[in-house]
Motif scaffolding. Structure first.
Motif, PDB file in Angstrom:
ATOM      1  N   UNK A   7      19.634  32.918 -29.490  1.00 57.85           N
ATOM      2  CA  UNK A   7      18.245  32.486 -29.620  1.00 57.85           C
ATOM      3  C   UNK A   7      18.003  31.161 -28.924  1.00 57.85           C
ATOM      4  N   UNK A   8      19.030  30.405 -28.655  1.00 56.25           N
ATOM      5  CA  UNK A   8      18.896  29.065 -28.108  1.00 56.25           C
ATOM      6  C   UNK A   8      18.207  28.986 -26.768  1.00 56.25           C
ATOM      7  N   UNK A   9      18.255  30.038 -25.977  1.00 55.65           N
ATOM      8  CA  UNK A   9      17.626  30.028 -24.664  1.00 55.65           C
ATOM      9  C   UNK A   9      16.192  30.555 -24.687  1.00 55.65           C
ATOM     10  N   UNK A  10      15.672  30.920 -25.839  1.00 56.18           N
ATOM     11  CA  UNK A  10      14.383  31.601 -25.906  1.00 56.18           C
ATOM     12  C   UNK A  10      13.222  30.725 -26.367  1.00 56.18           C
ATOM     13  N   UNK A  11      13.470  29.560 -26.895  1.00 54.98           N
ATOM     14  CA  UNK A  11      12.359  28.781 -27.413  1.00 54.98           C
ATOM     15  C   UNK A  11      12.101  27.553 -26.544  1.00 54.98           C
ATOM     16  N   UNK A  12      10.881  27.056 -26.635  1.00 61.36           N
ATOM     17  CA  UNK A  12      10.499  25.842 -25.922  1.00 61.36           C
ATOM     18  C   UNK A  12       9.655  24.969 -26.850  1.00 61.36           C
ATOM     19  N   UNK A  13       9.465  23.720 -26.493  1.00 63.43           N
ATOM     20  CA  UNK A  13       8.692  22.810 -27.332  1.00 63.43           C
ATOM     21  C   UNK A  13       7.188  23.033 -27.226  1.00 63.43           C
ATOM     22  N   UNK A  14       6.709  23.417 -26.068  1.00 65.52           N
ATOM     23  CA  UNK A  14       5.267  23.568 -25.869  1.00 65.52           C
ATOM     24  C   UNK A  14       4.842  25.026 -25.966  1.00 65.52           C
ATOM     25  N   UNK A  15       3.671  25.234 -26.525  1.00 71.92           N
ATOM     26  CA  UNK A  15       3.091  26.575 -26.578  1.00 71.92           C
ATOM     27  C   UNK A  15       2.430  26.896 -25.242  1.00 71.92           C
ATOM     28  N   UNK A  16       2.088  28.150 -25.055  1.00 68.78           N
ATOM     29  CA  UNK A  16       1.352  28.535 -23.849  1.00 68.78           C
ATOM     30  C   UNK A  16      -0.029  27.876 -23.824  1.00 68.78           C
ATOM     31  N   UNK A  17      -0.616  27.643 -24.984  1.00 69.69           N
ATOM     32  CA  UNK A  17      -1.903  26.947 -25.027  1.00 69.69           C
ATOM     33  C   UNK A  17      -1.762  25.538 -24.431  1.00 69.69           C
ATOM     34  N   UNK A  18      -0.706  24.843 -24.795  1.00 74.71           N
ATOM     35  CA  UNK A  18      -0.483  23.501 -24.254  1.00 74.71           C
ATOM     36  C   UNK A  18      -0.228  23.564 -22.755  1.00 74.71           C
ATOM     37  N   UNK A  19       0.540  24.547 -22.313  1.00 71.60           N
ATOM     38  CA  UNK A  19       0.835  24.670 -20.884  1.00 71.60           C
ATOM     39  C   UNK A  19      -0.431  24.951 -20.075  1.00 71.60           C
ATOM     40  N   UNK A  20      -1.294  25.834 -20.589  1.00 74.26           N
ATOM     41  CA  UNK A  20      -2.552  26.138 -19.893  1.00 74.26           C
ATOM     42  C   UNK A  20      -3.411  24.881 -19.820  1.00 74.26           C
ATOM     43  N   UNK A  21      -3.516  24.160 -20.919  1.00 70.24           N
ATOM     44  CA  UNK A  21      -4.324  22.942 -20.928  1.00 70.24           C
ATOM     45  C   UNK A  21      -3.776  21.909 -19.953  1.00 70.24           C
TER      46      UNK A  21
END
Length: 112
Positions: A7-21
């Motif tokens: 699971x360690x390679x699958x998560x990130x700190x930012x959501x897609x909403x944050x990335x789009x913004x």
């Protein structure tokens, strides 16, 4: 293989909403197709996220010819109760300021 390493390679700190913004803050005239390509999600997902952000008051969309131009309201508070005391402009400023580098100065580099 352990559960944590798979699971360690699958998560990130930012959501897609944050990335789009963040993509919109970098380029207010960007196309949804370019945002989708840049962050690795579908154009339809970007459309839904932009609609969410617009409905929540984080951005407004203005039609300019055949394109859209986006304006971010940096004063709108973050949504989670733990961060509700902070405006979204703080988050954008943290990421955009870091990208500017020491040679960038002036009002044209502010997140709006």
């Amino acid at each position: 293989m352990s559960v944590s390493s798979s699971r360690g390679d699958q998560w990130t700190f930012l959501t897609n909403h944050a990335r789009v913004l963040l993509q919109i803050a970098r380029d207010a005239d960007t196309r949804l197709r370019d945002i989708a390509t840049g962050i690795g999600i579908t154009e339809r997902a970007v459309q839904l996220i932009v609609a969410d952000l617009e409905a929540a008051g984080y951005l407004t969309r203005t039609r300019v010819g055949r394109r859209n131009r986006y304006t971010i309201d940096p004063t709108v508070a973050l949504r989670h109760p733990a961060e509700a005391g902070h405006p979204v402009g703080d988050l954008l400023g943290a990421f955009l300021h870091r990208e500017e580098g020491p040679e960038s100065t002036g009002p044209e580099s502010s997140p709006t």
